[in-house]
Write an enzyme that holds these catalytic residues in place. Structure first.
Site, PDB file in Angstrom:
ATOM      1  N   ASP A  69      -7.549  -4.716   0.043  1.00 43.24           N
ATOM      2  CA  ASP A  69      -8.442  -4.089  -0.649  1.00 43.24           C
ATOM      3  C   ASP A  69      -9.812  -3.931   0.198  1.00 43.24           C
ATOM      4  OD1 ASP A  69      -8.831  -2.789  -3.198  1.00 43.24           O
ATOM      5  OD2 ASP A  69     -10.955  -3.990  -3.207  1.00 43.24           O
ATOM      6  N   THR A 111       0.829  -1.046   0.079  1.00 38.43           N
ATOM      7  CA  THR A 111       0.106  -0.132   0.012  1.00 38.43           C
ATOM      8  C   THR A 111       0.740   0.987  -0.037  1.00 38.43           C
ATOM      9  OG1 THR A 111      -1.455   1.265   1.099  1.00 38.43           O
ATOM     10  CG2 THR A 111      -0.217   0.095   2.672  1.00 38.43           C
TER      11      THR A 111
HETATM   12  P1  IMP Z   1      -8.420   0.747  -0.881  1.00 41.00           P
HETATM   13  O1  IMP Z   1      -7.153   1.499  -0.946  1.00 41.00           O
HETATM   14  O2  IMP Z   1      -8.276   0.416  -2.734  1.00 41.00           O
HETATM   15  O3  IMP Z   1      -8.556  -0.438  -0.228  1.00 41.00           O
HETATM   16  O4  IMP Z   1      -9.578   1.640  -1.214  1.00 41.00           O
HETATM   17  C1  IMP Z   1     -10.276   1.787   0.137  1.00 41.00           C
HETATM   18  C2  IMP Z   1     -11.424   2.808   0.255  1.00 41.00           C
HETATM   19  O5  IMP Z   1     -12.561   2.549   0.825  1.00 41.00           O
HETATM   20  C3  IMP Z   1     -10.781   4.428   0.695  1.00 41.00           C
HETATM   21  O6  IMP Z   1     -10.059   5.040  -0.221  1.00 41.00           O
HETATM   22  C4  IMP Z   1     -11.990   4.684   1.549  1.00 41.00           C
HETATM   23  O7  IMP Z   1     -12.577   5.272   0.611  1.00 41.00           O
HETATM   24  C5  IMP Z   1     -12.676   3.331   1.671  1.00 41.00           C
HETATM   25  N1  IMP Z   1     -12.316   2.919   3.033  1.00 41.00           N
HETATM   26  C6  IMP Z   1     -11.676   1.714   3.458  1.00 41.00           C
HETATM   27  N2  IMP Z   1     -11.549   1.565   4.546  1.00 41.00           N
HETATM   28  C7  IMP Z   1     -11.991   2.753   5.454  1.00 41.00           C
HETATM   29  C8  IMP Z   1     -12.203   3.036   6.532  1.00 41.00           C
HETATM   30  O8  IMP Z   1     -11.828   2.347   7.482  1.00 41.00           O
HETATM   31  N3  IMP Z   1     -12.683   4.303   7.022  1.00 41.00           N
HETATM   32  C9  IMP Z   1     -13.044   4.975   5.937  1.00 41.00           C
HETATM   33  N4  IMP Z   1     -13.110   4.582   4.620  1.00 41.00           N
HETATM   34  C10 IMP Z   1     -12.415   3.518   4.357  1.00 41.00           C
END
Ligand code: IMP
Length: 197
Positions: free
Chosen positions: A71, A8
């Site tokens: 994800d 990440t």
């Molecule tokens: P990823 O980085 O592709 O997993 O995208 C996850 C997206 O989901 C983030 O950019 C947020 O918009 C949302 N998200 C995931 N986890 C959280 C959390 O713990 N709090 C608030 N938003 C979250």
């Protein structure tokens, strides 16, 4: 001692991950710290698929290390589980969360609490040096509030409310959130998987 690389670029996530995996006895590195950069197309249809796509892509670049990738996203039942796997891209990657959060609240105008149910989902994938993989999932149930509240956390936290605390996850301390969060649960399950190795 083995190394774990977490796929990440998100500093908030790295903080949570280090807190939860702190006692695992392995060095935990971000991609940046491991000197790896990659542009990965997350085109899976599920959180699980996207996490595995990321873990396997990074494993090719660092075959000696344990690669973890996650994800995650928000599912709102009334909106047919939107924004789901598109959570980060909802209304555009560069749109502020003030706007995204307001938009979701507007789309639920007049909807009563029982129909505002939602959950955060987190899938974590591990790609191991022997070529095998592991997968875990964690969720936290809540509902979409009527207005944003709180300064902690990130993303959709200000509009995601949990009954257990009667507030949004942006109003919880990082420690409180880790204890109940989707990512905390999925990471603790992954820690158990890695401890078996
Ligand atoms: P990823 O980085 O592709 O997993 O995208 C996850 C997206 O989901 C983030 O950019 C947020 O918009 C949302 N998200 C995931 N986890 C959280 C959390 O713990 N709090 C608030 N938003 C979250």
């Amino acid at each position: 001692m083995g190394r774990i690389i977490f796929a990440t670029g998100n500093a908030d996530k790295m903080k949570e991950i280090r807190m939860i995996l702190s006692d695992i006895g392995m060095e935990i590195l971000s991609m940046k710290e491991a000197g790896i950069s990659a542009d990965i197309v997350e085109d899976g249809a599920t959180f699980e698929e996207n996490a595995m796509i990321k873990a396997k892509a990074i494993a090719k670049l660092a075959p000696e290390d344990i690669i973890l990738a996650d994800d995650s996203g928000l599912e709102i039942d009334y909106l047919n589980k939107e924004p789901g796997v598109y959570s980060a891209r909802y209304l555009g990657e560069d749109t502020s969360y003030d706007i995204k959060n307001k938009n979701l609240i507007d789309r639920l105008e007049g909807v009563p609490k029982e129909q505002r149910t939602a959950r955060f989902v987190c899938a974590i994938a591990a790609a191991l040096p022997d070529g095998s993989t592991r997968q875990t999932r964690g969720t936290i149930e809540g509902y979409i509030g009527w207005e944003p509240a709180g300064e902690h956390g990130f993303g959709y936290d200000p509009i995601f409310y949990v009954d257990e605390y009667g507030c949004s996850t942006a109003q919880l301390s990082p420690e409180q959130k880790n204890e109940i969060s989707h990512r905390g649960k999925a990471l603790r399950k992954m820690r158990e998987e890695l401890e078996k190795l």
